[in-house]
Every structure is written in structure tokens, then in C-alpha cells.
Scaffold this active site. Structure first.
Site, PDB file in Angstrom:
ATOM      1  N   PHE A   1       0.834  -1.219   0.000  1.00 22.04           N
ATOM      2  CA  PHE A   1       0.000   0.000   0.000  1.00 22.04           C
ATOM      3  C   PHE A   1       0.864   1.263   0.000  1.00 22.04           C
ATOM      4  O   PHE A   1       0.749   2.112  -0.892  1.00 22.04           O
ATOM      5  CB  PHE A   1      -0.955  -0.042   1.205  1.00 22.04           C
TER       6      PHE A   1
ATOM      7  N   THR B   1       6.914   3.690  12.971  1.00 32.38           N
ATOM      8  CA  THR B   1       5.539   4.089  13.321  1.00 32.38           C
ATOM      9  C   THR B   1       5.516   4.930  14.597  1.00 32.38           C
ATOM     10  O   THR B   1       6.351   4.730  15.496  1.00 32.38           O
ATOM     11  CB  THR B   1       4.641   2.847  13.522  1.00 32.38           C
TER      12      THR B   1
ATOM     13  N   TYR C   1       2.970  -4.790  17.848  1.00 27.90           N
ATOM     14  CA  TYR C   1       3.366  -4.117  16.610  1.00 27.90           C
ATOM     15  C   TYR C   1       4.332  -2.959  16.916  1.00 27.90           C
ATOM     16  O   TYR C   1       5.390  -2.849  16.307  1.00 27.90           O
ATOM     17  CB  TYR C   1       2.108  -3.600  15.884  1.00 27.90           C
TER      18      TYR C   1
ATOM     19  N   LYS D   1       8.218  -2.879  15.727  1.00 33.19           N
ATOM     20  CA  LYS D   1       8.658  -1.771  14.871  1.00 33.19           C
ATOM     21  C   LYS D   1       9.787  -1.001  15.562  1.00 33.19           C
ATOM     22  O   LYS D   1      10.731  -0.553  14.919  1.00 33.19           O
ATOM     23  CB  LYS D   1       7.493  -0.821  14.545  1.00 33.19           C
TER      24      LYS D   1
HETATM   25  O1  UPG Z   1     -13.247  -1.983  14.187  1.00 26.95           O
HETATM   26  C1  UPG Z   1     -12.376  -1.128  14.436  1.00 26.95           C
HETATM   27  C2  UPG Z   1     -11.093  -1.160  13.860  1.00 26.95           C
HETATM   28  C3  UPG Z   1     -10.203  -0.191  14.206  1.00 26.95           C
HETATM   29  N1  UPG Z   1     -10.516   0.787  15.093  1.00 26.95           N
HETATM   30  C4  UPG Z   1      -9.536   1.840  15.409  1.00 26.95           C
HETATM   31  O2  UPG Z   1      -9.249   2.542  14.231  1.00 26.95           O
HETATM   32  C5  UPG Z   1      -7.940   3.047  14.263  1.00 26.95           C
HETATM   33  C6  UPG Z   1      -7.231   2.651  13.001  1.00 26.95           C
HETATM   34  O3  UPG Z   1      -7.034   1.259  12.993  1.00 26.95           O
HETATM   35  P1  UPG Z   1      -6.322   0.472  11.808  1.00 26.95           P
HETATM   36  O4  UPG Z   1      -6.721   1.036  10.500  1.00 26.95           O
HETATM   37  O5  UPG Z   1      -6.591  -0.975  12.026  1.00 26.95           O
HETATM   38  O6  UPG Z   1      -4.775   0.770  11.950  1.00 26.95           O
HETATM   39  P2  UPG Z   1      -3.811   1.011  13.229  1.00 26.95           P
HETATM   40  O7  UPG Z   1      -3.937  -0.045  14.218  1.00 26.95           O
HETATM   41  O8  UPG Z   1      -4.038   2.396  13.704  1.00 26.95           O
HETATM   42  O9  UPG Z   1      -2.367   0.881  12.523  1.00 26.95           O
HETATM   43  C7  UPG Z   1      -2.078   1.764  11.446  1.00 26.95           C
HETATM   44  O10 UPG Z   1      -1.530   2.956  11.943  1.00 26.95           O
HETATM   45  C8  UPG Z   1      -0.256   2.866  12.520  1.00 26.95           C
HETATM   46  C9  UPG Z   1       0.218   4.231  12.968  1.00 26.95           C
HETATM   47  O11 UPG Z   1      -0.713   4.993  13.599  1.00 26.95           O
HETATM   48  C10 UPG Z   1       0.707   2.326  11.505  1.00 26.95           C
HETATM   49  O12 UPG Z   1       1.976   2.188  12.094  1.00 26.95           O
HETATM   50  C11 UPG Z   1       0.239   0.981  10.997  1.00 26.95           C
HETATM   51  O13 UPG Z   1       1.118   0.556   9.970  1.00 26.95           O
HETATM   52  C12 UPG Z   1      -1.142   1.112  10.451  1.00 26.95           C
HETATM   53  O14 UPG Z   1      -1.619  -0.144  10.051  1.00 26.95           O
HETATM   54  C13 UPG Z   1      -7.314   2.503  15.544  1.00 26.95           C
HETATM   55  O15 UPG Z   1      -7.379   3.502  16.529  1.00 26.95           O
HETATM   56  C14 UPG Z   1      -8.203   1.347  15.917  1.00 26.95           C
HETATM   57  O16 UPG Z   1      -8.255   1.126  17.304  1.00 26.95           O
HETATM   58  C15 UPG Z   1     -11.774   0.833  15.645  1.00 26.95           C
HETATM   59  O17 UPG Z   1     -12.083   1.728  16.431  1.00 26.95           O
HETATM   60  N2  UPG Z   1     -12.687  -0.110  15.304  1.00 26.95           N
END
Ligand code: UPG
Length: 307
Positions: free
Chosen positions: A28, A116, A141, A145
């Protein structure tokens, strides 16, 4: 600065084209990084396990000479490689840390490492994360990282580590929050019915970047002084508004069902960090880079990329 000669003159001399090798260049983020280097006039070589890579290579399994050979002629190597979605900590250790150690052992001439902001410990709501904040990652994670970042910083390789916040745009991963939402909306369109989005409670407030802004930060880092730089917009937005924004651009009728996930399930790599906002001043001062695209565009382009 040299005087301009008329184009096509036999005295015309072009600067040699610089080469960037993008590890994970079909993923991505890597795809956008590769594109940004091309747009900036670089030659690019994407390296990855998929058939779409210019150079198909498993960086963990390949012989070290082969990895070093992939860096031939490169001015800079970008490490955007390593899967993590759905992996446990031990598997992430291989895919993120071992991979980085092997890249370092192959001695890239210069490295831009994608880290990250989850390498830092959680901060209270309202605070911006700076490069001086304590390193105290909470989840697997963030821990892995950080181990990869530490390997880079301890290696003696000339490197810029970018600690990056969330990003969205064309090609966002189907397992990410916005990826899950977009693919569920797409399925609903194809089935001709409203979408039902079952999500963990949307409590988080996060700094989100257009992935193309992130890609430009990587190009800027290719020529920057070694060090660690945080990459984000400086604005945290409720993720609920991003989910709603995506639903809106899709035009699909959707119901959101928020439910606490079972304690054992891993929702997201960064599920623990509910508040995340990056101080963008080092990026501005050191890289001359600031995020410039708006998220509505990023969401719209992501949605259109799927249709
Ligand atoms: O059903 C869901 C799924 C996710 N989240 C939240 O949505 C946000 C984004 O989640 P997600 O898109 O799964 O990604 P992250 O866990 O935030 O990880 C991303 O963001 C990081 C930095 O912030 C990067 O390092 C990673 O590579 C990238 O995958 C997070 O706060 C999650 O807790 C929800 O509230 N509900």
C-alpha cells in the site's frame, strides 16, 4: 548553478538519474512511495515477494549477496517492507525485525526506514507526539517496529527513520479500519443491499495522512540529514468521522454496529492508542515537508480506486 543551455543542443547535459530502491514497493505505502520518486524524476526499482515487483525477492529468505545486489546503483533504499496484519508478535518479529536486520547487513548506501508513531508510549488526549517523547510501545506491533528502528539506529548505516501515523488513500489495506469499511461497502453495492458494518467501538481520535503526502515525505527524507522524524498532519480527527466520510463518498446506505471485541482478538495493530496526534514541526524544519492534501480527497480516491 549552471547556466541553461537550449534544449536539444549538443552541449546539453542532464543530471544523472538517481535510483531509489523501494523494499515493499508493491504494498500500500510502497506503491505510492515508488510513484512519488518517479514523479520527482528518480528511477525506481520495486522489490517484493509479489509478481508485480520489478525485482521479486523474499528479503528474509534470500542470500545476503542477492539482497546486496538489489541495492546496486541505488542512491537510497527505502524500507517499506514487512507484513503485520493478522500476525502474532513472533511472526512480526521475523517479518519486521529480521527483515530489517538483513537489509542492514546488506549495507544499503543510505536508508529511509518507515517506522511508526506507535513506537512511542501512549500520550494523554490533546498532546502531540514529538521525537523526544518516551519510547514505551504498548502492543506487539509497536514493540517490533521499535526493535527494527533500534537496529537501524545502531547499525552505522546512514539512515532517516520516519515514524509515521495512519494513512489512507488508493490501495489502503483491506484489514485496516477504513479498508474493512470500504470492502464491506463494495460488497453491499455488488449485492444491491445496504451495508452492515460491524466494528469495534469507534473511540479513537487519530492523526491521518493522505498516503500520497506520506510518499512525498519519504522522497524528502531521501536527501535529509540522518535522524528520526515524525510524520503526520498535526491534526487528530475522530475516526468515526472518517468512517462516516467514506460511507458518504460511497453513497451506500450503511448501518454501523459497534461492539466490544472479545478480549483475545486483535482488532488493529494500534488499538491501544486512542489518541494520536503528531507534532509536525521537525518534519517541516528538517525535511521541508508538510502534509497538504485533505482527507476527503483521500477517502474519495480510495473509494474510486476500488470501483
Ligand atoms: O473496528 C475497528 C477497527 C479499528 N478501530 C480503530 O481505528 C484506528 C485505526 O485502525 P487500523 O486502521 O486498524 O490501523 P492502526 O492499528 O491504527 O495501525 C495503522 O496505523 C499505525 C500508525 O498509527 C501504523 O503504524 C500501521 O502501519 C497502520 O496499520 C485505531 O485507533 C483502531 O483502534 C476501531 O475503532 N474499530
Amino acid at each position: 548553478m549552471s547556466a541553461k543551455r537550449p534544449a536539444g543542443s549538443r552541449y546539453e547535459r542532464r543530471d544523472p538519474v538517481k535510483r531509489a530502491v523501494i523494499l515493499g514497493g508493491t504494498g500500500f505505502v510502497g506503491r505510492h512511495v515508488s510513484r512519488a520518486f518517479t514523479d520527482a524524476g528518480w528511477e525506481t526499482v520495486t522489490v517484493g515477494r509479489s509478481a508485480a515487483a520489478d525485482l521479486r525477492l523474499d528479503l528474509v529468505a534470500a542470500a545476503l549477496d542477492t539482497v546486496a545486489g538489489a541495492f546496486a546503483g541505488a542512491e537510497v533504499v527505502v524500507n517499506a517492507a514487512g507484513s503485520y496484519w493478522g500476525l502474532g508478535e513472533e511472526q512480526m518479529r521475523v517479518s519486521l525485525v529480521t527483515l530489517t536486520e538483513r537489509v542492514l547487513a546488506a549495507r544499503p548506501p543510505r536508508l529511509v526506514q518507515l517506522g511508526t508513531v506507535l513506537e512511542y508510549g501512549p500520550l494523554p488526549p490533546g498532546r502531540c507526539v514529538t521525537e523526544n517523547d518516551p519510547i514505551d510501545p504498548v502492543g506487539g506491533y509497536g514493540r517490533t517496529k521499535y526493535a527494527a528502528t533500534k537496529a537501524v539506529l545502531d547499525s552505522g548505516v546512514e539512515a532517516v527513520v520516519l515514524r509515521v501515523t495512519n494513512s489512507v488513500g488508493p490501495g489502503a489495506h483491506p484489514s485496516s479500519l477504513l479498508g474493512k469499511v470500504a470492502y464491506a461497502l463494495l460488497e453491499a453495492v455488488r449485492a444491491g443491499r445496504p451495508a452492515r458494518l460491524e466494528l469495534a467501538p469507534l473511540r479513537a481520535v487519530r492523526d491521518y495522512l493522505d498516503v500520497r503526502d506520506l510518499a512525498e515525505a519519504v522522497v524528502a527524507a531521501a536527501g535529509a540529514a540522518p535522524g528520526v522524524v515524525n510524520i503526520g498532519t498535526g491534526r487528530a480527527v475522530p475516526i468515526r468521522s472518517l468512517v462516516n466520510g467514506l460511507i458518504e463518498v460511497s453513497g451506500v446506505a450503511a448501518e454501523i454496529v459497534e461492539r466490544e471485541p472479545p478480549a483475545t482478538s486483535q482488532v488493529s495493530p494500534g488499538a491501544i492508542a486512542e489518541w494520536l496526534q503528531v507534532d509536525p514541526s521537525t518534519a517541516r524544519d528538517v525535511l521541508g515537508w508538510t502534509a497538504r492534501r485533505d482527507l476527503e480527497q483521500a477517502l474519495g480516491d480510495f473509494w474510486r480506486s476500488l470501483n
